[in-house]
Each structure stands twice: as structure tokens, then as C-alpha cells.
Design an enzyme around this catalytic site. Structure first.
Site, PDB file in Angstrom:
ATOM      1  N   THR A  28       0.852  -1.197   0.000  1.00  0.00           N
ATOM      2  CA  THR A  28       0.000   0.000   0.000  1.00  0.00           C
ATOM      3  C   THR A  28       0.883   1.241   0.000  1.00  0.00           C
ATOM      4  O   THR A  28       1.937   1.258   0.643  1.00  0.00           O
ATOM      5  CB  THR A  28      -0.887  -0.015   1.265  1.00  0.00           C
ATOM      6  OG1 THR A  28      -1.698  -1.185   1.234  1.00  0.00           O
ATOM      7  CG2 THR A  28      -1.785   1.214   1.330  1.00  0.00           C
ATOM      8  N   GLY A  29       0.412   2.278  -0.690  1.00  0.00           N
ATOM      9  CA  GLY A  29       1.142   3.550  -0.684  1.00  0.00           C
ATOM     10  C   GLY A  29       1.488   3.979  -2.091  1.00  0.00           C
ATOM     11  O   GLY A  29       1.171   3.288  -3.069  1.00  0.00           O
ATOM     12  N   SER A  30       2.188   5.110  -2.195  1.00  0.00           N
ATOM     13  CA  SER A  30       2.444   5.669  -3.523  1.00  0.00           C
ATOM     14  C   SER A  30       3.448   4.822  -4.306  1.00  0.00           C
ATOM     15  O   SER A  30       3.316   4.665  -5.531  1.00  0.00           O
ATOM     16  CB  SER A  30       2.926   7.112  -3.406  1.00  0.00           C
ATOM     17  OG  SER A  30       4.074   7.190  -2.595  1.00  0.00           O
ATOM     18  N   THR A  31       4.444   4.238  -3.629  1.00  0.00           N
ATOM     19  CA  THR A  31       5.403   3.391  -4.348  1.00  0.00           C
ATOM     20  C   THR A  31       4.724   2.090  -4.754  1.00  0.00           C
ATOM     21  O   THR A  31       4.897   1.607  -5.888  1.00  0.00           O
ATOM     22  CB  THR A  31       6.647   3.114  -3.481  1.00  0.00           C
ATOM     23  OG1 THR A  31       7.047   4.327  -2.832  1.00  0.00           O
ATOM     24  CG2 THR A  31       7.802   2.606  -4.323  1.00  0.00           C
ATOM     25  N   GLY A  82       6.253  -0.779  -0.138  1.00  0.00           N
ATOM     26  CA  GLY A  82       7.146   0.322   0.205  1.00  0.00           C
ATOM     27  C   GLY A  82       7.437   0.340   1.697  1.00  0.00           C
ATOM     28  O   GLY A  82       7.103  -0.595   2.430  1.00  0.00           O
ATOM     29  N   LYS A  94       6.910   0.914   8.854  1.00  0.00           N
ATOM     30  CA  LYS A  94       5.838   1.009   7.870  1.00  0.00           C
ATOM     31  C   LYS A  94       4.568   1.497   8.573  1.00  0.00           C
ATOM     32  O   LYS A  94       4.501   1.543   9.785  1.00  0.00           O
ATOM     33  CB  LYS A  94       5.575  -0.360   7.229  1.00  0.00           C
ATOM     34  CG  LYS A  94       6.729  -0.794   6.333  1.00  0.00           C
ATOM     35  CD  LYS A  94       6.429  -2.079   5.573  1.00  0.00           C
ATOM     36  CE  LYS A  94       5.075  -2.145   4.933  1.00  0.00           C
ATOM     37  NZ  LYS A  94       4.761  -0.997   4.056  1.00  0.00           N
ATOM     38  N   GLY A  96       2.785   4.420   7.406  1.00  0.00           N
ATOM     39  CA  GLY A  96       2.459   5.816   7.113  1.00  0.00           C
ATOM     40  C   GLY A  96       1.093   5.941   6.461  1.00  0.00           C
ATOM     41  O   GLY A  96       0.368   6.918   6.663  1.00  0.00           O
ATOM     42  N   GLY A  97       0.724   4.917   5.693  1.00  0.00           N
ATOM     43  CA  GLY A  97      -0.593   4.910   5.053  1.00  0.00           C
ATOM     44  C   GLY A  97      -1.655   4.220   5.900  1.00  0.00           C
ATOM     45  O   GLY A  97      -2.808   4.116   5.482  1.00  0.00           O
ATOM     46  N   GLU A 103      -0.522  -5.296   6.019  1.00  0.00           N
ATOM     47  CA  GLU A 103       0.802  -5.417   5.378  1.00  0.00           C
ATOM     48  C   GLU A 103       1.647  -6.464   6.096  1.00  0.00           C
ATOM     49  O   GLU A 103       2.313  -7.293   5.464  1.00  0.00           O
ATOM     50  CB  GLU A 103       1.513  -4.063   5.390  1.00  0.00           C
ATOM     51  CG  GLU A 103       0.855  -3.038   4.473  1.00  0.00           C
ATOM     52  CD  GLU A 103       1.408  -1.646   4.600  1.00  0.00           C
ATOM     53  OE1 GLU A 103       1.167  -0.851   3.686  1.00  0.00           O
ATOM     54  OE2 GLU A 103       2.071  -1.329   5.597  1.00  0.00           O
TER      55      GLU A 103
END
Ligand code: 5RP
Length: 217
Positions: A28-31, A82, A94, A96-97, A103
């Protein structure tokens, strides 16, 4: 090279680790979103994916990638995600999202965890990024007191509810000299669902985007 370009490049580098016909664990996340987009182009070569969040599930579904429930998929060959921070030892922060619990579950169910980051995420010691801790709402205040006793400064992530219906305390100022021990200690607090330290089960491979290319450690 800007950060998005670095994320795009490292996400595509992770494709080389995906076996043919695999069910792929997806973070999950932008990466991770760049990885999902790259996976979409390869969807004929994989069986499908297990998502670590509702957001990633929606993105995978929109690209026509078949989604599996982890309970039906069994052990996965690979998980790609990410991180907010990584050390050279591949210990991570991990969450941040806010997807840290799922995860951690999908990572634990996977033979290989490939972590994809840009070079802004590399640290000598974890803890500059506040440590996310998912808590059962009823236990929020007592867990916050215990985290304060551990030297942290917990801050409730305002207006945020996890995919599991819980809340997040972002813990500032922790000194994380022994990440595995701290991960275990925080997990033992009653009311904690998960914390964002990935040290007892670190990444197996970190791919890190730099201006000179993708480095592996
Ligand atoms: C989400 C996460 C992400 O992997 C982490 O926040 C990094 O995100 P990004 O790739 O957007 O920098 O743990 O819960």
C-alpha cells in the site's frame, strides 16, 4: 530526478522478482501504486494478487487483476511493498498509510518480501519517522500511557480509521536501538493490534532508487 520518478523506477525493478503465474502480495502507498500499475501491464503473466488494503484492492481491480483472499491463496511466493524508513539491515518502519496490520500479515504469509523505496527512506537508525501503532479504540488511552512510559510521544492520527475499524497512534521521539525487541514489547501491550516495526520479519530484499540507478541490499 524527482521522488516520483525514483518510485516509478524502483517499482518497475521489482517486476523482475515476480515469478510467472504467481499470486502476488501487494502493499500500500504511492510506491506500491507504481508497482500495481506495472503489474497491470503484466497481468497475463500472473494469476492474481492479494492486497494489503482496500485502496490497493480497488486499484488492482480497476486494472483487471484477479484478487484472492489470503486464506484461500495460501503461502505467497512474493510480497512487494514500500516503507517509511529502512536500515541497511532491512529493518523497516511502515504504516504511514495506515495499512500496517494487513501489510504485516501478507508479508508474513510470503516467502520473499521485496521492499521498494527511494533513497530518502534510508536511515542509520529507525525512529525519525513516527512509529505507527494500530490500537483497538477502547484501549487507546491506556496504550498511549504505556507508550509514553517507553519514552515515546504518541499522537492520535486524527480522523483516521484503519481498514480493520481501529485507530492509529503515531509515536514520536522513540529511540529504536533494538528494533526487534521494541517490536515485541509494543505488540505485547493489551489493546495493540500491530506496530509498524518490521524487524523480527524484516524485508528479504530492499530495492532503493537513487539518482544513479536502483541499488539492492
Ligand atoms: C502504508 C505503508 C507504505 O509502504 C509507506 O507509508 C510508504 O509509502 P510511500 O510509498 O507512499 O512513501 O507502510 O501503510
Amino acid at each position: 530526478m524527482d521522488q516520483n520518478e525514483k518510485k516509478y523506477r524502483v517499482a518497475r525493478a521489482a517486476l523482475a522478482f515476480v515469478p510467472a503465474n504467481a499470486i502476488v502480495g501487494v502493499g500500500t502507498g504511492s510506491t506500491a501504486n507504481f508497482f500495481i500499475d506495472a503489474l497491470g501491464e503484466q497481468r497475463a503473466n500472473i494469476r492474481g494478487a492479494v492486497a494489503s488494503s482496500e485502496a490497493s484492492a480497488a486499484r488492482l481491480r480497476a486494472l483487471g487483476i484477479t484478487l484472492f483472499d489470503l486464506n484461500e491463496a495460501g503461502e505467497l511466493p512474493i510480497y512487494v511493498d514500500g516503507a517509511d524508513e529502512t536500515t541497511r539491515e532491512r529493518c523497516l518502519i511502515k504504516g504511514g498509510g495506515g495499512a500496517l496490520t494487513r501489510e504485516k500479515i501478507v508479508a508474513a504469509a510470503s516467502r520473499q518480501f521485496v521492499c521498494v523505496v527511494d533513497d530518502s527512506k534510508l536511515v542509520a537508525q529507525l525512529g525519525r519517522f513516527p512509529l505507527p501503532v494500530e490500537v483497538i479504540p477502547l484501549a487507546r488511552a491506556q496504550v498511549a500511557r504505556a507508550l509514553t512510559q517507553l519514552g515515546g510521544r504518541p499522537v492520535l492520527r486524527a480522523g483516521f480509521v484503519t481498514d480493520n475499524g481501529n485507530q492509529i497512534l503515531d509515536v514520536h521521539d522513540l529511540i529504536i536501538s533494538a528494533p526487534g525487541a521494541l517490536e515485541t514489547q509494543i505488540n505485547q501491550l493489551v489493546g495493540v493490534v500491530t506496530n509498524g516495526l518490521f524487524a523480527n520479519r524484516p524485508a528479504d530484499v530492499v530495492l532503493m532508487s537513487t539518482p544513479h540507478g536502483v541499488e539492492r541490499f
